[in-house]
Design a protein around this motif. Structure first.
Motif, PDB file in Angstrom:
ATOM      1  N   ARG A  55      29.680   8.608 -15.639  1.00  0.00           N
ATOM      2  CA  ARG A  55      28.599   9.375 -16.273  1.00  0.00           C
ATOM      3  C   ARG A  55      27.510   8.400 -16.749  1.00  0.00           C
ATOM      4  O   ARG A  55      26.311   8.621 -16.554  1.00  0.00           O
ATOM      5  N   GLY A  58      25.551   7.068 -13.901  1.00  0.00           N
ATOM      6  CA  GLY A  58      24.586   8.092 -13.489  1.00  0.00           C
ATOM      7  C   GLY A  58      23.349   8.083 -14.367  1.00  0.00           C
ATOM      8  O   GLY A  58      22.218   8.189 -13.860  1.00  0.00           O
ATOM      9  N   LEU A  59      23.519   7.949 -15.680  1.00  0.00           N
ATOM     10  CA  LEU A  59      22.372   7.870 -16.594  1.00  0.00           C
ATOM     11  C   LEU A  59      21.543   6.621 -16.327  1.00  0.00           C
ATOM     12  O   LEU A  59      20.306   6.663 -16.351  1.00  0.00           O
ATOM     13  N   LEU A  61      21.275   5.082 -13.459  1.00  0.00           N
ATOM     14  CA  LEU A  61      20.542   5.320 -12.203  1.00  0.00           C
ATOM     15  C   LEU A  61      19.315   6.194 -12.434  1.00  0.00           C
ATOM     16  O   LEU A  61      18.238   5.915 -11.891  1.00  0.00           O
ATOM     17  N   GLU A  62      19.475   7.256 -13.238  1.00  0.00           N
ATOM     18  CA  GLU A  62      18.327   8.116 -13.554  1.00  0.00           C
ATOM     19  C   GLU A  62      17.202   7.297 -14.167  1.00  0.00           C
ATOM     20  O   GLU A  62      16.035   7.481 -13.837  1.00  0.00           O
ATOM     21  N   GLY A  63      17.556   6.396 -15.083  1.00  0.00           N
ATOM     22  CA  GLY A  63      16.556   5.556 -15.727  1.00  0.00           C
ATOM     23  C   GLY A  63      15.846   4.622 -14.765  1.00  0.00           C
ATOM     24  O   GLY A  63      14.703   4.236 -15.001  1.00  0.00           O
ATOM     25  N   GLY A  65      15.305   5.512 -11.611  1.00  0.00           N
ATOM     26  CA  GLY A  65      14.723   6.312 -10.533  1.00  0.00           C
ATOM     27  C   GLY A  65      15.528   6.162  -9.255  1.00  0.00           C
ATOM     28  O   GLY A  65      14.983   6.227  -8.157  1.00  0.00           O
ATOM     29  N   THR A  67      19.630   6.797  -7.208  1.00  0.00           N
ATOM     30  CA  THR A  67      20.730   7.738  -7.042  1.00  0.00           C
ATOM     31  C   THR A  67      22.005   6.957  -6.725  1.00  0.00           C
ATOM     32  O   THR A  67      21.940   5.760  -6.402  1.00  0.00           O
TER      33      THR A  67
END
Length: 128
Positions: A55, A58-59, A61-63, A65, A67
């Protein structure tokens, strides 16, 4: 993206020998099962710690930009090699439907917090 599994090397269902993707390489800090307050999620529970660790990845990766498909390599540090099945299950869930990154699995005596059971580092190729 290209996956390479040369003949003569052991073939596995839970990683590829090489996952090549264009972009800018990023080498984030290893992720563990700390929540946003720094509390350990899943103390004594490898399944819960693996889920929280992914998890957190994943956060991260979001930061960036990015996947999960942009991860080309992971290094998993574990305090008990018997945790491998739980780690593989969590990994397969996180990368579901994607070509798996290259992977290294290392047994260690301990991590930064003695309640932590697993830490996962990754190399991310952030799209340019």
């Amino acid at each position: 993206m290209t996956v390479v599994n040369p003949k003569g090397l052991k073939q596995q269902s839970y990683y590829n020998h090489v996952k090549r993707r264009p972009g800018t390489p990023v080498f984030p800090t290893g992720q563990v099962s700390w929540d946003e307050n720094g509390d350990v999620v899943g103390e004594g529970d490898i399944e819960a710690q693996v889920a929280q660790t992914y998890r957190n990845i994943g956060l991260l990766l979001e930061g960036l930009g990015a996947t999960p498909d942009d991860i080309v390599r992971t290094i998993t540090f574990v305090t008990d090699p018997g945790f491998a099945p739980a780690i593989h299950r969590g990994r397969l869930e996180f990368f579901k439907g994607l070509d798996l990154p290259a992977s290294t699995f290392i047994h260690v005596a301990g991590l930064a917090d003695p309640r932590l059971l697993v830490e996962i580092e990754c190399v991310v190729m952030v799209p340019t």
